[in-house]
Structure formats: structure tokens, C-alpha cells
Design a protein around this motif. Structure first.
Motif, PDB file in Angstrom:
ATOM      1  N   CYS A   1       0.828  -1.216   0.000  1.00 52.54           N
ATOM      2  CA  CYS A   1       0.000   0.000   0.000  1.00 52.54           C
ATOM      3  C   CYS A   1       0.857   1.258   0.000  1.00 52.54           C
ATOM      4  O   CYS A   1       0.482   2.265  -0.609  1.00 52.54           O
ATOM      5  CB  CYS A   1      -0.930  -0.020   1.217  1.00 52.54           C
ATOM      6  SG  CYS A   1      -2.066   1.397   1.312  1.00 52.54           S
ATOM      7  N   GLU A   2       1.984   1.207   0.645  1.00 52.98           N
ATOM      8  CA  GLU A   2       2.831   2.388   0.707  1.00 52.98           C
ATOM      9  C   GLU A   2       3.348   2.784  -0.669  1.00 52.98           C
ATOM     10  O   GLU A   2       3.543   3.955  -0.956  1.00 52.98           O
ATOM     11  CB  GLU A   2       4.005   2.140   1.665  1.00 52.98           C
ATOM     12  CG  GLU A   2       3.590   2.010   3.124  1.00 52.98           C
ATOM     13  CD  GLU A   2       4.781   1.843   4.045  1.00 52.98           C
ATOM     14  OE1 GLU A   2       5.927   1.789   3.511  1.00 52.98           O
ATOM     15  OE2 GLU A   2       4.597   1.766   5.270  1.00 52.98           O
ATOM     16  N   GLU A   3       3.583   1.796  -1.527  1.00 54.78           N
ATOM     17  CA  GLU A   3       4.077   2.077  -2.869  1.00 54.78           C
ATOM     18  C   GLU A   3       2.944   2.402  -3.849  1.00 54.78           C
ATOM     19  O   GLU A   3       3.199   2.944  -4.935  1.00 54.78           O
ATOM     20  CB  GLU A   3       4.876   0.881  -3.401  1.00 54.78           C
ATOM     21  CG  GLU A   3       6.159   0.614  -2.653  1.00 54.78           C
ATOM     22  CD  GLU A   3       6.953  -0.515  -3.281  1.00 54.78           C
ATOM     23  OE1 GLU A   3       6.529  -1.007  -4.365  1.00 54.78           O
ATOM     24  OE2 GLU A   3       7.994  -0.926  -2.705  1.00 54.78           O
ATOM     25  N   LEU A   4       1.734   2.071  -3.472  1.00 57.16           N
ATOM     26  CA  LEU A   4       0.582   2.283  -4.352  1.00 57.16           C
ATOM     27  C   LEU A   4       0.026   3.689  -4.134  1.00 57.16           C
ATOM     28  O   LEU A   4      -0.308   4.060  -3.003  1.00 57.16           O
ATOM     29  CB  LEU A   4      -0.493   1.234  -4.059  1.00 57.16           C
ATOM     30  CG  LEU A   4      -1.761   1.290  -4.914  1.00 57.16           C
ATOM     31  CD1 LEU A   4      -1.446   1.090  -6.395  1.00 57.16           C
ATOM     32  CD2 LEU A   4      -2.770   0.244  -4.425  1.00 57.16           C
ATOM     33  N   ARG A   5      -0.047   4.446  -5.186  1.00 57.29           N
ATOM     34  CA  ARG A   5      -0.587   5.810  -5.079  1.00 57.29           C
ATOM     35  C   ARG A   5      -2.015   5.773  -4.543  1.00 57.29           C
ATOM     36  O   ARG A   5      -2.782   4.861  -4.841  1.00 57.29           O
ATOM     37  CB  ARG A   5      -0.582   6.518  -6.429  1.00 57.29           C
ATOM     38  CG  ARG A   5       0.793   6.906  -6.928  1.00 57.29           C
ATOM     39  CD  ARG A   5       0.674   7.738  -8.196  1.00 57.29           C
ATOM     40  NE  ARG A   5       1.962   8.127  -8.726  1.00 57.29           N
ATOM     41  CZ  ARG A   5       2.139   8.880  -9.806  1.00 57.29           C
ATOM     42  NH1 ARG A   5       1.083   9.321 -10.471  1.00 57.29           N
ATOM     43  NH2 ARG A   5       3.362   9.193 -10.215  1.00 57.29           N
ATOM     44  N   ASN A   6      -2.328   6.830  -3.783  1.00 60.49           N
ATOM     45  CA  ASN A   6      -3.672   6.994  -3.208  1.00 60.49           C
ATOM     46  C   ASN A   6      -4.072   5.824  -2.316  1.00 60.49           C
ATOM     47  O   ASN A   6      -5.260   5.488  -2.187  1.00 60.49           O
ATOM     48  CB  ASN A   6      -4.706   7.183  -4.312  1.00 60.49           C
ATOM     49  CG  ASN A   6      -4.515   8.482  -5.069  1.00 60.49           C
ATOM     50  OD1 ASN A   6      -4.637   9.564  -4.508  1.00 60.49           O
ATOM     51  ND2 ASN A   6      -4.183   8.372  -6.355  1.00 60.49           N
ATOM     52  N   CYS A   7      -3.095   5.177  -1.704  1.00 60.89           N
ATOM     53  CA  CYS A   7      -3.338   4.126  -0.738  1.00 60.89           C
ATOM     54  C   CYS A   7      -2.524   4.445   0.528  1.00 60.89           C
ATOM     55  O   CYS A   7      -1.298   4.679   0.410  1.00 60.89           O
ATOM     56  CB  CYS A   7      -2.937   2.755  -1.286  1.00 60.89           C
ATOM     57  SG  CYS A   7      -3.334   1.350  -0.216  1.00 60.89           S
ATOM     58  N   PRO A   8      -3.204   4.507   1.669  1.00 60.75           N
ATOM     59  CA  PRO A   8      -4.637   4.374   1.917  1.00 60.75           C
ATOM     60  C   PRO A   8      -5.449   5.465   1.189  1.00 60.75           C
ATOM     61  O   PRO A   8      -4.911   6.514   0.831  1.00 60.75           O
ATOM     62  CB  PRO A   8      -4.779   4.503   3.420  1.00 60.75           C
ATOM     63  CG  PRO A   8      -3.404   4.458   3.987  1.00 60.75           C
ATOM     64  CD  PRO A   8      -2.456   4.808   2.901  1.00 60.75           C
ATOM     65  N   ALA A   9      -6.729   5.197   1.007  1.00 62.95           N
ATOM     66  CA  ALA A   9      -7.582   6.120   0.264  1.00 62.95           C
ATOM     67  C   ALA A   9      -7.703   7.443   1.002  1.00 62.95           C
ATOM     68  O   ALA A   9      -8.020   7.458   2.200  1.00 62.95           O
ATOM     69  CB  ALA A   9      -8.958   5.501   0.070  1.00 62.95           C
ATOM     70  N   PRO A  10      -7.430   8.568   0.317  1.00 64.27           N
ATOM     71  CA  PRO A  10      -7.539   9.864   0.977  1.00 64.27           C
ATOM     72  C   PRO A  10      -8.984  10.266   1.293  1.00 64.27           C
ATOM     73  O   PRO A  10      -9.212  11.115   2.148  1.00 64.27           O
ATOM     74  CB  PRO A  10      -6.918  10.830  -0.046  1.00 64.27           C
ATOM     75  CG  PRO A  10      -7.083  10.151  -1.370  1.00 64.27           C
ATOM     76  CD  PRO A  10      -6.981   8.678  -1.085  1.00 64.27           C
ATOM     77  N   HIS A  11      -9.942   9.643   0.635  1.00 65.40           N
ATOM     78  CA  HIS A  11     -11.365   9.913   0.888  1.00 65.40           C
ATOM     79  C   HIS A  11     -12.186   8.811   0.224  1.00 65.40           C
ATOM     80  O   HIS A  11     -11.656   7.972  -0.515  1.00 65.40           O
ATOM     81  CB  HIS A  11     -11.769  11.295   0.354  1.00 65.40           C
ATOM     82  CG  HIS A  11     -11.377  11.526  -1.078  1.00 65.40           C
ATOM     83  ND1 HIS A  11     -10.372  12.395  -1.456  1.00 65.40           N
ATOM     84  CD2 HIS A  11     -11.817  10.972  -2.251  1.00 65.40           C
ATOM     85  CE1 HIS A  11     -10.229  12.378  -2.768  1.00 65.40           C
ATOM     86  NE2 HIS A  11     -11.091  11.518  -3.271  1.00 65.40           N
TER      87      HIS A  11
END
Length: 331
Positions: free
Chosen positions: A214-224
Motif C-alpha cells: 500500500c505504501e508504494e501504491l498511489r492513493n493508498c490508503p484512500a484519501p477519501h
């Protein structure tokens, strides 16, 4: 002098007397004539003549001084002329009226304006092609039973469970506009919904991102809260490649319902996003642009086609002879 002594009246005197009487009689006759003339003048009605109401020459030809008559003649020519400027004006106004009427009908059905969008890129191929005209409805209108939200969007996940398909595969295709985006709206498929702060790495198809966690995946965790979206012909989620954050419900401006091949080229050519030669090329089965390597997107099944979709350079569906107001969308 005694009366007896008076000389007898002469014939001249008698004639003179008779002449005087005749004169009086003639005078009376003239007076009668004048009276008759006055009677004729009194019965004349100037308004009974179409011409000079002030007593001009009424014996000449009647002049066409009625403006309504001239207007009627122009209107009749406008309606019946088969050539000339009036005919061209009539045809142009008729065409505009038909387009406006159709646009109003489509607006009444779709609930959004414009009710159609033109696809300007190939990220939704083969289920949507460049130059397609896509009919859209406002979010929430004609919502299917499989939708679990207020805007009537069925995600790819829910579509698989309910066997709900649109444009060749599961789920709804949405048109959305992220805040601050000045380019064309985006038309992509809703894959699944995430909540604010959710780690959606495990839910994501690993073939559609390059991250190890998740740390490498953009927008993860979901910002909204929002939808994770994908172009059918793309190799990454929109949120993984940075095209957009998770799509909020109020960013969705429409849901795609129906597409018409080629008709979107009218707008694309008018705005300089395509050339007439592009339309000629695709209509004859020769693509004017390079598509690159064949997509490995798991959404694309090139083994079979569905009604209204395109496989390779072959297009199926139908075409219409009119266009309505459209906007271009980025596929």
C-alpha cells in the motif's frame, strides 16, 4: 290714359315675357341639376375605394398599398420556394429547429446537458472507440437494481456478482471531472468503491499496478471515499498512475448508456482534435493511428464481441443522421 286708349301689346313684348319665363324655368332646372350633383357627392364614401382616401384619382388602377398583402406574399414564397435564398434560409432554420428539438428531447430523457459526449482517446477500446458519440444520463437516473449507491453506479465487483454488464464487460462506465482538471472529462469504468483511509491494496488486481504494498501504491490508503476507476484498454488504475484520486460521487457528471459509432467525429473535427481523413480511414477499416502493442488489460476479451462493441478495426452498432450538443471526453 284710359285703358281703352292703351295700344295693344305687341308680339315682341309677349315673346320677351315668355323669354323671361323660360329663363326662370331653365334656372330652376339648373338648380335641380345642382341638387342632383350634391346628392351624388353626399353618397360617395372615400373609404369604399382602395386607393387615395383623400379624393385623388379613383379611376386608375388600384394600388397594392396593403402591407399585410406584401407580407403574405413573402411568407408564401418563404414556404414554397424551391430555389434561391429563401429556400436556403428555410432549410437552414428547419435543420436548426430539428437539432434543437432532438437536443431538448434527449435532455428530457438524460437529465444532463449536453446529453452526449464524444470519445477523443482510445483508453476504452475496444468497447468505446475514438469518434464514438456516447449518450449519458445524470447520476441516479435509470439506476439498475445492482447499484448500491445514490448515483446509480454499479462497480465491476458488484457487476460480477449480479451479472450486470455495460459496454462489453461488468460494471458502469462513468464520466467524471476531478477538481482542478482543465482538460476534457474522463470516461472510464468504475471498478470498486473504497472508504476514506482504506488500504485497498489487497482488493486491487495486481496486474493493474506496479506496487508491492500500500505504501508504494498511489492513493493508498484512500484519501477519501470514492471509486477506483480504469480505462478498459489501460494497464493501470487511474488512481495508481496518478490520473485521479478516488472518484467522489459528486465528481461523476454522468453514466454512459449507449454509443453511436463515428458520429463523435463531427465535434472532434470541428475542434481540431481529428481530421476528416481520420474518419475516412476508420470507416474503411484502416486505422489512421498506431495503437501500440495489444493491451493486456484483464477487462478486454478479444475472443468474442458483444452487440454494439468494436473488435480490432471492425465497428458494429448503428449510425444516425443528426448530431446534438456534445463535449469531448478523454477515454
Amino acid at each position: 290714359m284710359d285703358p281703352e286708349d292703351r295700344p295693344p301689346a305687341t308680339d315682341d313684348a309677349v315673346e320677351s315675357t315668355n323669354g323671361a319665363c323660360d329663363t326662370d324655368t331653365d334656372t330652376d332646372t339648373i338648380d335641380d341639376t345642382d341638387t342632383d350633383t350634391d346628392t351624388i357627392d353626399d353618397t360617395e364614401d372615400p373609404e369604399a375605394f382602395v386607393g387615395d382616401p383623400d379624393g385623388g384619382d379613383r379611376d386608375g388602377p388600384v394600388a397594392d398599398v396593403n402591407p399585410d398583402r406584401s407580407e403574405d406574399g413573402l411568407l408564401k414564397r418563404f414556404r414554397r420556394d424551391n430555389e434561391g435564398p429563401l429556400m436556403w434560409l428555410r432549410e437552414m432554420l428547419s435543420s436548426v429547429a430539428i437539432v434543437l428539438l432532438l437536443g431538448l428531447i434527449l435532455f428530457g430523457v438524460s437529465g444532463v446537458w449536453p446529453p452526449m459526449v464524444a470519445v477523443e482517446s482510445g483508453s476504452m477500446e475496444p468497447n468505446m472507440e475514438v469518434g464514438d458519440l456516447v449518450f449519458v444520463t445524470e447520476p441516479g437516473r435509470f439506476a439498475p437494481d445492482a447499484a448500491d449507491n445514490d448515483i446509480g453506479v454499479v462497480t465491476y465487483e458488484n457487476g460480477q456478482a449480479a451479472d450486470y454488464r455495460t459496454f462489453g464487460t461488468y460494471g458502469s462506465v462513468v464520466i467524471y471531472q476531478p477538481p482542478g482538471r482543465t482538460a476534457s472529462p474522463i470516461i472510464h469504468r468504475a471498478m470498486f468503491h473504497v472508504d476514506e483511509g482504506e488500504n485497498w491494496y489487497e482488493r486491487a488486481d495486481r496486474r493493474l499496478h506496479n506496487a508491492d504494498d500500500c505504501e508504494e501504491l498511489r492513493n493508498c490508503p484512500a484519501p477519501h471515499d470514492g471509486f477506483i476507476t480504469l480505462g478498459d484498454n489501460n494497464g493501470q488504475y487511474d488512481q495508481a498512475n496518478g490520473l485521479s484520486e478516488p472518484v467522489k460521487a459528486d465528481w461523476v457528471t454522468g453514466v454512459a448508456r449507449l454509443r453511436v459509432p463515428y458520429l463523435g467525429y463531427v465535434r472532434l473535427i470541428a475542434t481540431g482534435q481529428a481530421k476528416p481523413s481520420d474518419l475516412i480511414s476508420v470507416s474503411t477499416g484502416v486505422e489512421p493511428r498506431e495503437l501500440g502493442t495489444e493491451s493486456t488489460s484483464p477487462l478486454i476479451d478479444r475472443s468474442e464481441s458483444t452487440p454494439g462493441t468494436m473488435i480490432g478495426t471492425e465497428r458494429t452498432g448503428f449510425s444516425l443522421r443528426f448530431d446534438s450538443s456534445t463535449v469531448a471526453v478523454h477515454g
